[in-house]
Scaffold this motif. Sequence first.
Motif, PDB file in Angstrom:
ATOM      1  N   MET A 181     -63.985  31.490  59.962  1.00 28.35           N
ATOM      2  CA  MET A 181     -63.809  30.553  58.845  1.00 28.35           C
ATOM      3  C   MET A 181     -65.146  29.877  58.559  1.00 28.35           C
ATOM      4  O   MET A 181     -65.772  29.323  59.453  1.00 28.35           O
ATOM      5  CB  MET A 181     -62.751  29.516  59.215  1.00 28.35           C
ATOM      6  N   GLY A 182     -65.578  29.932  57.307  1.00 28.57           N
ATOM      7  CA  GLY A 182     -66.886  29.390  56.954  1.00 28.57           C
ATOM      8  C   GLY A 182     -66.896  27.883  56.890  1.00 28.57           C
ATOM      9  O   GLY A 182     -65.856  27.238  56.808  1.00 28.57           O
ATOM     10  N   ILE A 183     -68.102  27.340  56.949  1.00 26.51           N
ATOM     11  CA  ILE A 183     -68.276  25.890  56.882  1.00 26.51           C
ATOM     12  C   ILE A 183     -68.871  25.518  55.524  1.00 26.51           C
ATOM     13  O   ILE A 183     -69.820  26.162  55.059  1.00 26.51           O
ATOM     14  CB  ILE A 183     -69.217  25.399  58.003  1.00 26.51           C
ATOM     15  N   ILE A 184     -68.319  24.499  54.889  1.00 25.51           N
ATOM     16  CA  ILE A 184     -68.893  23.931  53.671  1.00 25.51           C
ATOM     17  C   ILE A 184     -69.276  22.490  53.969  1.00 25.51           C
ATOM     18  O   ILE A 184     -68.470  21.721  54.493  1.00 25.51           O
ATOM     19  CB  ILE A 184     -67.895  23.979  52.496  1.00 25.51           C
TER      20      ILE A 184
ATOM     21  N   LYS B 285     -75.102  26.247  60.179  1.00 24.60           N
ATOM     22  CA  LYS B 285     -75.038  27.566  59.544  1.00 24.60           C
ATOM     23  C   LYS B 285     -73.922  27.603  58.496  1.00 24.60           C
ATOM     24  O   LYS B 285     -73.111  28.543  58.435  1.00 24.60           O
ATOM     25  CB  LYS B 285     -74.850  28.677  60.570  1.00 24.60           C
ATOM     26  N   ALA B 286     -73.870  26.576  57.675  1.00 24.20           N
ATOM     27  CA  ALA B 286     -72.842  26.477  56.636  1.00 24.20           C
ATOM     28  C   ALA B 286     -73.084  27.517  55.555  1.00 24.20           C
ATOM     29  O   ALA B 286     -74.198  28.027  55.383  1.00 24.20           O
ATOM     30  CB  ALA B 286     -72.847  25.077  56.038  1.00 24.20           C
ATOM     31  N   ASP B 287     -72.011  27.855  54.814  1.00 26.80           N
ATOM     32  CA  ASP B 287     -72.143  28.795  53.700  1.00 26.80           C
ATOM     33  C   ASP B 287     -72.897  28.163  52.540  1.00 26.80           C
ATOM     34  O   ASP B 287     -73.630  28.835  51.819  1.00 26.80           O
ATOM     35  CB  ASP B 287     -70.756  29.223  53.212  1.00 26.80           C
ATOM     36  N   VAL B 288     -72.689  26.881  52.334  1.00 25.52           N
ATOM     37  CA  VAL B 288     -73.284  26.200  51.186  1.00 25.52           C
ATOM     38  C   VAL B 288     -73.287  24.704  51.452  1.00 25.52           C
ATOM     39  O   VAL B 288     -72.465  24.182  52.210  1.00 25.52           O
ATOM     40  CB  VAL B 288     -72.482  26.503  49.881  1.00 25.52           C
ATOM     41  N   CYS B 289     -74.249  24.021  50.831  1.00 28.37           N
ATOM     42  CA  CYS B 289     -74.281  22.564  50.841  1.00 28.37           C
ATOM     43  C   CYS B 289     -73.974  22.093  49.428  1.00 28.37           C
ATOM     44  O   CYS B 289     -74.765  22.334  48.510  1.00 28.37           O
ATOM     45  CB  CYS B 289     -75.654  22.068  51.295  1.00 28.37           C
TER      46      CYS B 289
END
Lengths: 430, 430
Positions: free
Chosen positions: A1-4, A166-170
């Motif tokens: 699961m990605g991090i935003i 290492k989030a997908d996007v900020c």
Amino acid sequence: MGIIVQKFGGSSVADAAGVKRVAQRIVNTKKQGHNVVVVVSAMGDTTDELIDLANEVSPLPPARELDMLLTAGERISMAVLSMAINDLGHDARSFTGSQAGVITDAEHGRAKIIDVSPGRIEAAISEGAIAIVAGFQGVSQTTKDITTLGRGGSDTTAVALAVALKADVCEIYSDVDGIFTADPRIEPRARKIPRISYEETLEMAAQGAKILHLRCVEYARRYNMPIHVRSSFSEKEGTWVVNAEDVAQESTDKENTVEEAIITGVAHDRSQAKITVVGVPDKVGEAAAIFRALADAAINLDMIVQNVSAATTGLTDISFTLPRTQGQVAMGALAKLQGEVGYDKVLYDDGVGKVSIVGAGMSSAPGISARFFESLSAAGVNIEMISTSEIRVSVVVAEPQVEAAVNAAHAAFGLGSDEVEAVVYGGTGR
Amino acid sequence: MGIIVQKFGGSSVADAAGVKRVAQRIVNTKKQGHNVVVVVSAMGDTTDELIDLANEVSPLPPARELDMLLTAGERISMAVLSMAINDLGHDARSFTGSQAGVITDAEHGRAKIIDVSPGRIEAAISEGAIAIVAGFQGVSQTTKDITTLGRGGSDTTAVALAVALKADVCEIYSDVDGIFTADPRIEPRARKIPRISYEETLEMAAQGAKILHLRCVEYARRYNMPIHVRSSFSEKEGTWVVNAEDVAQESTDKENTVEEAIITGVAHDRSQAKITVVGVPDKVGEAAAIFRALADAAINLDMIVQNVSAATTGLTDISFTLPRTQGQVAMGALAKLQGEVGYDKVLYDDGVGKVSIVGAGMSSAPGISARFFESLSAAGVNIEMISTSEIRVSVVVAEPQVEAAVNAAHAAFGLGSDEVEAVVYGGTGR
């Protein structure tokens, strides 16, 4: 699961209603299946109010104590936001900059992030919680004292955390829909830019576009972290700030015309003043003496122009721009220098504005400057100074002509939409 | 060089003027050659305002987040106080509870201090600085989360720090001059008590005298730390809270009469209500069922009186007092019990008040209760309930008679000064 990572500014959480709205938005993202880490600024005018309080007890409060004071602002907003999310039935936990592992140097008031060790944040999200982190603050590696990153530091906190996690996007939320081809308040045909490179964003920001803070964009560029600039008042896609290759790829995908890719936007800046030192002897060391004096007075120079000296007199004029707020200090520093340098006089003009065109495609496209200057000429705008970079051309004009200059440049490079864009602004009037 | 810990409450630092006044006072102590460690509460009504803010976003905010929010209050006051001291030319540094080494359990909102490791405080004062510490807060040993000690926790912080630092004294400042033989607002002849034992102070506080918080006095008693209760608005000596031997020594030194030593003060409390359960069958387990039900409802009982059952009916009445705020809950718990216990009815009376005489010499002096009751009788005050401890006699009376009862007891035990004491109150009206 990605991090935003989502960052919300003070105007988005100015009151309880704003906090609840933002909380709902965060929960929506969580429900879409993302791990969510939120960075939040102090509510509304809290920071200014705390500074006022400090000034009531001390004209020059120690920087360490001022940092301790100001960090109370995010402590309040993050706790309240966390409560609002919990009230919606989702686990949320707030963390100070120190708890989130934001390690800085010891420069109070303008600390730099030197490491991010977000172990507690990772633990919280691995347990399914939403982590709420105080923006703008950290803890000194050497003194263990609480530090602040300076104004706009919350954007930098968000990007730094996104990189460390290492989030997908900020995602950076404010009360505007994204980055526009020009300020929509003076250019009604301004379009929202779907994608823009880090470099262009830096130039736009440096040339007066009030979008993202330079440090945050520099940090994102260094680690190639995509930033999504969007409004907390709408669900629309905003502007993606990404590396130049990704922008180019996007343009090719959409078969955009070459022309559209050359210029990305028009920025303007009304905060500067122009100083001209008239009749400087054109000898080795004279210009150096002037700029040494200005540097010693901590003046931030922007554009500098030196004319070729007149052959008959051997004298030259040196002009430069600087923030208006530093005008008095600069004039004072120059006055002390008249005996040494022997110039004729110094002229001060704060009735100027700067207009810049910015675009990554510019360096490989000939005739851009010419087209820019011709458009200004056709609009009756007189150019006082010119400076250029790889991806930017800036001119200084009389302040009353700034709007006309922006409109002319915007039209000349085909930046406008066919219809006037409905720009959604928030309630703060900013 | 000895260490003095000074604690200033929220009313002493309610605004910039108060902060500056307190700063000057701290500097004066420092100039007298002491190392000074200051514990400060949140400014004025800050804590209440933060609670209001929390309630705006959530009816039941998580305790962890509420603690995070509330600790912003002391963060503001300690930083501002530190600035004010620096402005007077003295080095001052503020520290959060966590930085000051106040380690607690993880019970948010009512955490207990389990250790104090004031390494950073010791380092600061060894460098000549004044250390300013946030009261009321600590950090959980297990979760590393920020905790609060509950209302009045700043007093406990101050005593705990004083103990850990081996301070000479813990000075607790408020807007009154010390501990009085009775509340000066209803007993104009009330005298300031120069010395009082921990035990008597505990009884006075428990019986309604709003002086020091129980936990702080218990902590001081356990480690024999002298507390000096005094006003931040005057330089007068206040009341020293010390161990019983030191009080006795002082009395001998001054050749006080025996009578003066018997009763130390008169306390009163208008915050209670009285509940009477009428017609309870006088059988094993009936009273137990009643008190179990109240305990399960988390009711804090104070006085309990059970009459001898009437021989003809085998029924008895049970009366008890409790905080008025818990009246509704208690009545609800008892109503559910009527089928099981089979009592006649329950009477609720919140028009009562409690008046207590407190004195360490009481246990060895006969006739104290008699003199107390006679004085009430002579003043026309009817006694509804009685309870006693080693060093206290308390009565419940009708609320309109509280003032007359205090005056009568105060006079009966010769507590009054010959002249009406000029009591100095601060500007807060408390």
